[in-house]
Design an enzyme around this catalytic site. Structure first.
Site, PDB file in Angstrom:
ATOM      1  N   ALA A   1       0.833  -1.202   0.000  1.00 15.78           N
ATOM      2  CA  ALA A   1       0.000   0.000   0.000  1.00 15.78           C
ATOM      3  C   ALA A   1       0.868   1.253   0.000  1.00 15.78           C
ATOM      4  O   ALA A   1       0.621   2.208  -0.745  1.00 15.78           O
ATOM      5  CB  ALA A   1      -0.938  -0.005   1.209  1.00 15.78           C
ATOM      6  N   ASP A   2       1.907   1.262   0.829  1.00  9.65           N
ATOM      7  CA  ASP A   2       2.810   2.411   0.885  1.00  9.65           C
ATOM      8  C   ASP A   2       3.555   2.597  -0.431  1.00  9.65           C
ATOM      9  O   ASP A   2       3.620   3.708  -0.968  1.00  9.65           O
ATOM     10  CB  ASP A   2       3.821   2.224   2.017  1.00  9.65           C
ATOM     11  N   VAL A   3       4.149   1.519  -0.922  1.00 12.86           N
ATOM     12  CA  VAL A   3       4.996   1.628  -2.105  1.00 12.86           C
ATOM     13  C   VAL A   3       4.170   2.023  -3.330  1.00 12.86           C
ATOM     14  O   VAL A   3       4.551   2.925  -4.096  1.00 12.86           O
ATOM     15  CB  VAL A   3       5.747   0.309  -2.352  1.00 12.86           C
TER      16      VAL A   3
END
Length: 411
Positions: free
Chosen positions: A176-178
């Protein structure tokens, strides 16, 4: 230290102000830096951003947190207390010289600090302003914590992996972050291109929840339009919607992956008449538990390398399951130069991963490592035209931080 770095990449001449922390925002800014932008990381003078002091089991590289070093290369550091009115005025001068501003503050924080879109775009109408959040600027979840695992839980994806009856299974990657970092970089690049046409910048907003939904377009379009909700199997499958033999299997010396391969081809590989008879694509769905149970223990008599060689001969998609210790010796990664070096915090080098983008005319490059906190504060403010006496006062009052051996102030 020198003034603005001389870069030859695709974004040479673009100045980025990075007020983000943790992973999604810093990664977006790092990608812009890889492409040649002059990225200035804005941090508090005390301890800097979160990842300077919080990392994997407190693992450090030359005294600096490894997680910070990983996603903050190709940046300069301006350590500045944005709550101080005079420091904020100096920051506004920097904004006038900038092309991009990124922030991932909690909702309302940017306005309280006086660095919201309305304020900064009034100072510099050509500024591309990017906000990164967990769930967007409005709605019931707008103030909830936007951390990768939490967002994965909201996304529905944890029921796509594992056996029926298993607890929900999160992904090992910080997906999700990347992915949010990449989407933010895409939005910024689009806004910069549009600016050349329309003459003004704009507000780019990216949230993690929307990104992880977008990453499941195939699954969600199918569900929303047909009601098809993949159900996990009794046997271990790598994805609830994909037919057997999709999964991971133990070999004599490790593990083997089998992807979306025709069952008759797998039958040839294993010399198995029942698998040869399952000629319909849907047989992999209709008989998924039976197939998975049937082949679960069939690979323990040979090594992973031997099975991959056999699979390649029969047109079955297969591969090894690596641990991190396997990666530096992988022949493909060695041949393609996947692991490279970046400047270290104290003049040495740090091993890292090559930027994934290749460009023929404007090469992607790592020219700087992650900066020491405040290492570039004075140079950055000078390059923005902040008065020397103002810089002297800000440093003396501690609202602008410098390294232990800062660039000398002019008399």
């Amino acid at each position: 230290m020198t003034d603005e770095p001389q870069r030859n990449g695709a974004l040479a001449g673009i100045r980025v102000l990075d007020a983000t922390q943790m992973l999604a925002g810093p990664l977006a800014a790092t990608r812009l830096g890889d492409l040649g932008a002059d990225v200035i990381k804005i941090e508090s003078p005390g301890s800097g951003e979160f990842n300077r002091t919080h990392g994997f089991d407190d693992r450090r590289v030359e005294g600096e947190m490894s997680t910070f070093v990983a996603v903050n290369r190709n940046k300069r550091s301006l350590a500045m207390n944005m709550k101080d009115p005079e420091a904020r005025e100096a920051f506004y001068e920097l904004v006038r010289t900038a092309d991009v501003f990124l922030q991932n503050f909690r909702r309302g924080t940017a306005a309280r600090l006086g660095v919201d879109y309305a304020t900064l775009s009034a100072i510099n109408p050509r500024l591309v302003y990017c906000s990164i959040s967990g769930y967007g600027p409005e709605g019931p979840y707008a103030d909830r914590p936007g951390q990768d695992l939490v967002v994965q839980g909201y996304s529905g994806s944890m029921f796509s992996v594992g056996r029926a009856g298993d607890a929900p299974t999160p992904g090992a990657l910080w997906a999700a972050d990347v992915m949010t970092g990449y989407q933010a970089a895409i939005g910024i690049l689009g806004a910069l291109q549009a600016r050349d046409r329309i003459g003004v910048g704009q507000h780019v907003e990216v949230d993690m929840y929307s990104v992880v939904l977008d990453a499941q377009l195939q699954e969600l379009v199918t569900f929303l339009n047909t009601g098809y909700d993949p159900q996990r199997t009794r046997e271990a499958s790598a994805h609830a919607a994909i037919p057997a033999p999709y999964g991971v299997y133990r070999s004599s010396d490790g593990w083997l992956t089998l992807a979306m391969s025709p069952l008759p081809a797998l039958g040839e590989m294993l010399d198995d008449d029942w698998l040869r008879s399952l000629a319909s694509y849907n047989d992999g769905h209709d008989h998924r538990d039976e197939v998975l149970a049937h082949i679960r223990d069939r690979f323990a008599d040979r090594s992973t390398a031997q099975w991959i060689e056999i699979a390649d001969r029969h047109g079955v998609w297969a591969g090894p399951v690596y641990g991190y210790s396997d990666l530096p010796e992988d022949p493909h990664l060695v041949a393609t130069g996947a692991f490279v070096e970046q400047p270290g915090p104290h003049g040495t080098v740090v091993k890292t991963v090559r930027p994934p983008i290749r460009m023929s005319q404007t090469p992607v490059a790592i020219t700087r490592g992650a900066p020491l906190l405040g290492a570039d504060s004075i140079d950055v403010l000078r390059s923005a035209g902040v008065d020397e006496e103002v810089i002297r006062d800000l440093v003396a009052r501690g609202v602008v931080g410098t390294t232990a051996a800062p660039v000398a102030l002019a008399p």
